[in-house]
Design an enzyme around this catalytic site. Structure first.
Site, PDB file in Angstrom:
ATOM      1  N   THR A 256       0.828  -1.209   0.000  1.00 46.30           N
ATOM      2  CA  THR A 256       0.000   0.000   0.000  1.00 46.30           C
ATOM      3  C   THR A 256       0.857   1.252   0.000  1.00 46.30           C
ATOM      4  O   THR A 256       0.479   2.277  -0.561  1.00 46.30           O
ATOM      5  CB  THR A 256      -0.929  -0.028   1.234  1.00 46.30           C
ATOM      6  OG1 THR A 256      -1.705  -1.218   1.156  1.00 46.30           O
ATOM      7  CG2 THR A 256      -1.868   1.158   1.273  1.00 46.30           C
TER       8      THR A 256
ATOM      9  N   THR B 161       1.855  -4.502   4.203  1.00 45.64           N
ATOM     10  CA  THR B 161       1.762  -4.868   5.619  1.00 45.64           C
ATOM     11  C   THR B 161       1.149  -6.254   5.851  1.00 45.64           C
ATOM     12  O   THR B 161       1.368  -6.847   6.902  1.00 45.64           O
ATOM     13  CB  THR B 161       0.919  -3.833   6.388  1.00 45.64           C
ATOM     14  OG1 THR B 161      -0.361  -3.733   5.764  1.00 45.64           O
ATOM     15  CG2 THR B 161       1.594  -2.479   6.412  1.00 45.64           C
ATOM     16  N   ASP B 162       0.375  -6.753   4.860  1.00 44.82           N
ATOM     17  CA  ASP B 162      -0.345  -8.012   5.110  1.00 44.82           C
ATOM     18  C   ASP B 162       0.597  -9.175   5.431  1.00 44.82           C
ATOM     19  O   ASP B 162       0.306  -9.987   6.310  1.00 44.82           O
ATOM     20  CB  ASP B 162      -1.221  -8.380   3.900  1.00 44.82           C
ATOM     21  CG  ASP B 162      -2.388  -7.415   3.728  1.00 44.82           C
ATOM     22  OD1 ASP B 162      -2.692  -6.674   4.689  1.00 44.82           O
ATOM     23  OD2 ASP B 162      -2.986  -7.394   2.639  1.00 44.82           O
TER      24      ASP B 162
HETATM   25  N1  LIG Z   1      -1.429  -2.046   4.000  1.00 43.11           N
HETATM   26  C1  LIG Z   1      -0.957  -2.883   3.087  1.00 43.11           C
HETATM   27  O1  LIG Z   1       0.175  -2.775   2.692  1.00 43.11           O
HETATM   28  C2  LIG Z   1      -1.883  -3.969   2.627  1.00 43.11           C
HETATM   29  C3  LIG Z   1      -1.633  -4.469   1.242  1.00 43.11           C
HETATM   30  N2  LIG Z   1      -2.706  -5.328   0.838  1.00 43.11           N
HETATM   31  C4  LIG Z   1      -0.333  -5.259   1.142  1.00 43.11           C
HETATM   32  O2  LIG Z   1      -0.029  -6.043   2.003  1.00 43.11           O
HETATM   33  O3  LIG Z   1       0.359  -5.146   0.179  1.00 43.11           O
END
Ligand SMILES: NC(=O)C[C@H](N)C(=O)O
EC number: 3.5.1.1
Length: 381
Positions: A61, A138-139
């Site tokens: 993200t 973050t996932d």
């Molecule tokens: N906040 C994020 O980065 C979530 C995103 N879907 C990822 O993990 O790439």
């Protein structure tokens, strides 16, 4: 006049050296009131070169844009590291930066070939740079951070993972500040000898233990083992002296040149719930080389499933679906001889981190006793 030397005596009679002397360790010059204009000694500033930081971009993200400034979902990952660097305050007085785009994907798509590229990117940068920053979704950030801590001995070089919860196009996007902080943390000498760090939402944590606990909010990462420090108004505050995770088993990977993927042994995760039967266990046990169960509570599975787990001939790690807590060995199922056969307690590790640790053990051809020993590091086994 108070004496700044204080003596205390422990109340634990069995502790060696039961008398401690505490002294103020603040050097005298730091105790003086600071002059607001920093005086830089000309010869010193010429001699000292800025720390060299390598940024490895993987996407997430933090590298994404949505359709409008109010949208925080349904975004596309398409920003390069240079785009992200353009959005942060000037860092040219803090460090010299080089960067490399490893990939540009949502972290749900990080697989073994990409993990290998991240591993290689970090390994190759360790000798040449003073700090490494990895931008990551973050996932699955916690999984990559755990894997890197388990497989790379960073020595004193800080390896800092960073992501964001809001796309770059959003009002109050958190990515630029998170990236700025991560670069400052990687460049700071106080970050040395701390292994893999995660910097997000002003908090600094150990990548080995951190978990994403909220799917949406900015304060998405939590760590029951404690935050290591905080970033406030351009100051880095560590709460503890340099520390690395206790009991982290380091695997030395031998990767022949030209290798394109790790191809680790397959390990799957089964999610425990009321009324679960052995149906799924029986389907997967011949397809996988190891199984992790996200059990209810601290190792609870229905009695009949436990009986079937004791019959399985591949390692089964009992982990937990609860975000916090641990699985003690005492809660493993046992046969009439008191033996847990191939069942192993995950200790403090989440199912997804247990899966990585089991894969690494299996890749090293560890037998059940060695696997138990590795999980003992996190108080399981
Ligand atoms: N906040 C994020 O980065 C979530 C995103 N879907 C990822 O993990 O790439």
């Amino acid at each position: 006049m108070p004496n700044n030397t204080l003596e205390i005596t422990t109340i634990c009679s069995d502790v060696e050296n039961s008398q401690f002397t505490l002294q103020s360790t603040v050097p005298e010059e730091e105790m003086r009131v600071e002059n607001t204009t920093p005086v830089i000694h000309p010869q010193l500033s010429q001699r000292r070169s800025l720390p060299r930081i390598k940024i490895l971009g993987t996407g997430g993200t933090i590298a994404s844009k949505a359709a409008s400034s109010s949208a925080t979902a349904d975004y596309k990952v398409d920003l390069t590291i240079q785009d992200m660097l353009d959005s942060i305050p000037d860092i040219s007085r803090i460090c010299e930066v080089e960067y490399e785009q490893i990939c540009n994907v949502d972290s749900k798509n990080i697989d073994e070939p990409i993990l290998l590229k991240i591993y290689n990117g970090i390994s190759e940068s360790l000798q040449k740079f003073d700090g490494i920053v990895i931008t990551h979704g973050t996932d699955s950030l916690a999984e990559t951070a755990f894997f890197i801590e388990s497989t790379i001995d960073a020595g004193e070089v800080p390896i800092v993972f960073v992501g964001s919860m809001r796309p770059s196009s959003s009002v109050s996007a958190d990515g630029p500040m998170n990236l700025y902080q991560a670069i400052c943390i990687a460049a700071d000498s106080k970050s040395r000898n701390r292994g893999v760090l995660v910097s997000l939402n002003d908090q600094i944590s150990a990548g080995y233990y951190i978990t994403k606990t909220n799917a949406n909010s900015l304060d998405s990462f939590n760590v029951r083992q404690g935050y290591l420090g905080n970033f406030v108004n351009n100051e880095i505050h560590y709460y503890y002296p340099p520390v690395k995770p206790q009991g982290c088993h380091k695997f030395k990977l031998n990767i022949p040149t030209g290798t394109e993927s790790f191809n680790f042994p397959d390990v799957c995760i089964i999610y425990g719930h009321q009324g679960i039967t052995s149906k799924l266990l029986n389907i997967v046990k011949s397809e996988y080389e190891g199984i992790v169960i996200a059990t209810m509570g601290a190792g609870s599975m229905p009695d009949n499933v436990n009986v079937d787990c004791l019959r399985v001939e591949i390692p089964i790690v009992y982990s937990k679906r609860s975000m916090d807590g641990m699985i003690p060995r005492a809660n493993l199922p046992r046969n009439s001889n008191g033996d847990s056969n191939m069942c192993i307690a995950s200790g403090y590790l989440s199912p997804e981190k247990s899966r990585i640790l089991l894969q690494l053990c299996l890749a090293c051809n560890y037998g059940i006793d060695e696997i138990r020993h590795v999980f003992r590091g996190v108080y399981g086994g």
